[in-house]
Write an enzyme that holds these catalytic residues in place. Structure first.
Site, PDB file in Angstrom:
ATOM      1  N   GLY A  14       0.377  -1.088  -0.241  1.00  0.00           N
ATOM      2  CA  GLY A  14       0.254   0.035  -0.063  1.00  0.00           C
ATOM      3  C   GLY A  14       0.671   0.825  -0.193  1.00  0.00           C
ATOM      4  O   GLY A  14       1.868   1.550   0.689  1.00  0.00           O
ATOM      5  N   ARG A  75       1.053  -5.359  -4.599  1.00  0.00           N
ATOM      6  CA  ARG A  75       1.122  -5.771  -3.925  1.00  0.00           C
ATOM      7  C   ARG A  75       1.507  -7.353  -5.476  1.00  0.00           C
ATOM      8  O   ARG A  75       0.734  -7.923  -6.163  1.00  0.00           O
ATOM      9  CB  ARG A  75      -0.775  -6.431  -3.259  1.00  0.00           C
ATOM     10  CG  ARG A  75       0.172  -4.957  -2.188  1.00  0.00           C
ATOM     11  CD  ARG A  75      -1.753  -5.184  -1.576  1.00  0.00           C
ATOM     12  NE  ARG A  75      -2.106  -3.888  -1.255  1.00  0.00           N
ATOM     13  CZ  ARG A  75      -2.031  -3.531  -0.133  1.00  0.00           C
ATOM     14  NH1 ARG A  75      -0.630  -4.193   0.868  1.00  0.00           N
ATOM     15  NH2 ARG A  75      -2.649  -2.522   0.208  1.00  0.00           N
ATOM     16  N   ASP A 106       4.727  -4.834   5.794  1.00  0.00           N
ATOM     17  CA  ASP A 106       5.660  -5.923   6.862  1.00  0.00           C
ATOM     18  C   ASP A 106       5.866  -7.548   4.628  1.00  0.00           C
ATOM     19  O   ASP A 106       6.377  -8.277   5.362  1.00  0.00           O
ATOM     20  CB  ASP A 106       4.843  -6.833   7.581  1.00  0.00           C
ATOM     21  CG  ASP A 106       3.659  -6.716   7.202  1.00  0.00           C
ATOM     22  OD1 ASP A 106       3.057  -6.453   6.077  1.00  0.00           O
ATOM     23  OD2 ASP A 106       2.956  -8.154   7.841  1.00  0.00           O
ATOM     24  N   THR A 129       4.821   2.428   5.227  1.00  0.00           N
ATOM     25  CA  THR A 129       3.345   2.302   5.253  1.00  0.00           C
ATOM     26  C   THR A 129       1.778   3.527   6.422  1.00  0.00           C
ATOM     27  O   THR A 129       2.950   3.133   7.908  1.00  0.00           O
ATOM     28  CB  THR A 129       2.667   0.289   5.824  1.00  0.00           C
ATOM     29  OG1 THR A 129       1.404   0.407   6.897  1.00  0.00           O
ATOM     30  CG2 THR A 129       3.748  -0.140   7.381  1.00  0.00           C
ATOM     31  N   ASP A 131       0.306   2.021   8.453  1.00  0.00           N
ATOM     32  CA  ASP A 131      -0.539   0.995   9.434  1.00  0.00           C
ATOM     33  C   ASP A 131       0.061   1.419  11.124  1.00  0.00           C
ATOM     34  O   ASP A 131      -0.457   1.105  11.859  1.00  0.00           O
ATOM     35  CB  ASP A 131      -0.376  -0.435   8.879  1.00  0.00           C
ATOM     36  CG  ASP A 131      -1.948  -0.310   7.977  1.00  0.00           C
ATOM     37  OD1 ASP A 131      -2.639   0.302   8.014  1.00  0.00           O
ATOM     38  OD2 ASP A 131      -1.791  -1.849   7.429  1.00  0.00           O
ATOM     39  N   ASP A 133       2.476  -0.887  11.272  1.00  0.00           N
ATOM     40  CA  ASP A 133       2.539  -1.997  12.712  1.00  0.00           C
ATOM     41  C   ASP A 133       3.869  -2.394  12.165  1.00  0.00           C
ATOM     42  O   ASP A 133       3.905  -4.074  12.361  1.00  0.00           O
ATOM     43  CB  ASP A 133       1.434  -2.950  12.073  1.00  0.00           C
ATOM     44  CG  ASP A 133       1.656  -3.064  10.458  1.00  0.00           C
ATOM     45  OD1 ASP A 133       2.255  -2.623  10.225  1.00  0.00           O
ATOM     46  OD2 ASP A 133       0.521  -3.732   9.603  1.00  0.00           O
ATOM     47  N   ARG A 175      -5.139  -2.704   8.435  1.00  0.00           N
ATOM     48  CA  ARG A 175      -5.851  -4.140   8.770  1.00  0.00           C
ATOM     49  C   ARG A 175      -6.015  -5.224   9.214  1.00  0.00           C
ATOM     50  O   ARG A 175      -6.282  -5.765   9.564  1.00  0.00           O
ATOM     51  CB  ARG A 175      -4.548  -5.380   6.928  1.00  0.00           C
ATOM     52  CG  ARG A 175      -5.259  -5.596   6.439  1.00  0.00           C
ATOM     53  CD  ARG A 175      -4.834  -6.374   5.452  1.00  0.00           C
ATOM     54  NE  ARG A 175      -3.587  -5.743   5.112  1.00  0.00           N
ATOM     55  CZ  ARG A 175      -3.751  -5.373   3.899  1.00  0.00           C
ATOM     56  NH1 ARG A 175      -3.804  -5.766   3.337  1.00  0.00           N
ATOM     57  NH2 ARG A 175      -1.782  -5.317   4.192  1.00  0.00           N
TER      58      ARG A 175
HETATM   59  O1  F6P Z   1      -1.673  -1.590   4.396  1.00  0.00           O
HETATM   60  C1  F6P Z   1      -2.161  -0.428   4.204  1.00  0.00           C
HETATM   61  C2  F6P Z   1      -3.566  -0.769   4.175  1.00  0.00           C
HETATM   62  O2  F6P Z   1      -4.062   0.917   3.862  1.00  0.00           O
HETATM   63  C3  F6P Z   1      -4.127  -0.983   5.153  1.00  0.00           C
HETATM   64  O3  F6P Z   1      -4.858  -0.279   6.119  1.00  0.00           O
HETATM   65  C4  F6P Z   1      -5.452  -1.441   4.128  1.00  0.00           C
HETATM   66  O4  F6P Z   1      -6.356  -2.970   5.286  1.00  0.00           O
HETATM   67  C5  F6P Z   1      -5.123  -2.135   3.399  1.00  0.00           C
HETATM   68  O5  F6P Z   1      -3.676  -1.666   2.680  1.00  0.00           O
HETATM   69  C6  F6P Z   1      -5.494  -1.875   2.006  1.00  0.00           C
HETATM   70  O6  F6P Z   1      -5.261  -2.411   1.125  1.00  0.00           O
HETATM   71  P1  F6P Z   1      -5.404  -2.148  -1.012  1.00  0.00           P
HETATM   72  O7  F6P Z   1      -6.698  -0.900  -0.715  1.00  0.00           O
HETATM   73  O8  F6P Z   1      -4.619  -1.282  -1.391  1.00  0.00           O
HETATM   74  O9  F6P Z   1      -5.727  -3.261  -1.310  1.00  0.00           O
END
Ligand code: F6P
Length: 326
Positions: A14, A75, A106, A129, A131, A133, A175
């Site tokens: 992300g 991704r 991660d 990120t 997050d 995390d 997430r």
């Molecule tokens: O990794 C960051 C993040 O924004 C998370 O908080 C969220 O769950 C996820 O990516 C959403 O990812 P995408 O919409 O890009 O699939």
């Protein structure tokens, strides 16, 4: 004298505000150290496909203030396979790359760690990120900006919530982690937060709502992290509506606005420090590590340790909600 001559840089997973500032720092510090630096487009996908292009200082001019990532992100499922990583290795070899900086979360570091188990080209990670995390850094790039975005949005929701005496469930990103909910919840004076790391919250929420009339509040804002185990803001709102008919309930999902926008000064500063530190780490023959920022110092943390489940939520911060909701 380091044997590193050519490095590559990519963003993966992300996107997060401040990634561009990190790319700029990597490119400029590589050039400063007389290295050639190649930008990889679309993360690991682009690495597998050989989408590498040499970057010069002017390619990263005027991007420090821009959200998103000029290198694009993805991704990549293929990089999770040995065949995919082999293709990536062959591409890196064909460009004579002898060090890689990966900016991401991660998932990005898990990919890098798997690659490092199989091949000798060193990878160094930069935590990017929203997050926050990752274990081994107090802050990840993008988190501060995302929290500010959430706080700004909730201040607006508070105006309308108090005008109508409403209970709002506001869903924020994260997430598997509640760090955005926790920090923005404190900063905007939320009445409660529901996060994946804390299991007993529905009961706490019930007692909080039962206590509502005594506290004479004109509005209630409950932040729900998207990864919350009871099923997200809509599901929880439905349950609450059944049990507490006296509350006028509304739900807002903030979604991807949290990922965009101009990076905060803090994120630009952090990204710049970490980008420069990542190049230095490669020059110092480091590999399979993330550069992190702890107690205002740069630290090196092995990829193995950075994965999210190692990072715990600070109980002291959770307790603040009880203290402030007397
Ligand atoms: O990794 C960051 C993040 O924004 C998370 O908080 C969220 O769950 C996820 O990516 C959403 O990812 P995408 O919409 O890009 O699939």
């Amino acid at each position: 004298m380091s044997k590193i001559k050519n490095i590559a840089v990519l963003t993966s997973g992300g996107d997060a505000p401040g990634m561009n500032a990190a790319i700029r720092a990597v490119v400029r510090s590589a050039i400063y150290h007389h290295l050639r630096v190649f930008g990889v487009r679309h993360g690991y996908e682009g690495m597998i496909q050989g989408q590498l292009k040499e970057m010069k200082s002017h390619h990263v001019a005027n991007i420090i203030q821009r959200g998103g990532t000029i290198l694009k992100s993805a991704r990549c499922e293929e990089f999770k396979t040995p065949e995919g990583r082999k293709k990536a290795y062959e591409q890196l070899k064909s460009f004579d790359i002898d060090g890689v900086v990966v900016i991401g979360g991660d998932g990005t570091f898990k990919g890098a760690r798997a690659f490092m188990d199989e091949y000798e080209i060193p990878f160094v990670g930069v935590p990017g990120t929203i997050d926050n995390d990752l274990f081994g850094t107090d802050y990840t790039i993008g988190y501060d900006t995302a929290v500010n975005t959430v706080v700004e949005a909730i201040d607006k929701i508070r105006d309308t919530a108090s005008s109508h005496n409403r209970l709002f469930f506001v869903e924020v990103m994260g997430r598997d982690a509640g760090f955005i909910a926790l920090r923005s919840g404190i900063a905007c004076g939320a009445e409660a937060i529901l996060i994946p790391e804390k299991q007993t919250h529905l009961e706490t929420l019930r007692s909080h709502l039962e206590d509502g009339p005594r506290r004479k509040k004109s509005s209630n804002i409950i932040l729900v992290a998207e990864g919350e185990v009871a099923g997200g803001a809509f599901a929880i709102a439905e349950k609450v509506k059944e049990d507490f008919k006296e509350y006028d309930v509304r739900v807002t999902v903030l979604g991807h606005i949290q990922r965009g926008g101009t990076p905060s000064a803090f994120d630009r500063f952090l990204a710049t420090r970490l980008g420069v530190a990542a190049v230095q780490a490669l020059l110092d023959d480091q590999k399979s590590i993330m550069v992190g920022y702890m107690d205002r110092e740069i630290v090196h943390i092995p990829f193995n340790k950075t994965i999210k489940h190692n990072r715990t939520v600070n109980q002291e911060l959770l307790d603040l909600f009880d203290i402030l909701n007397v």
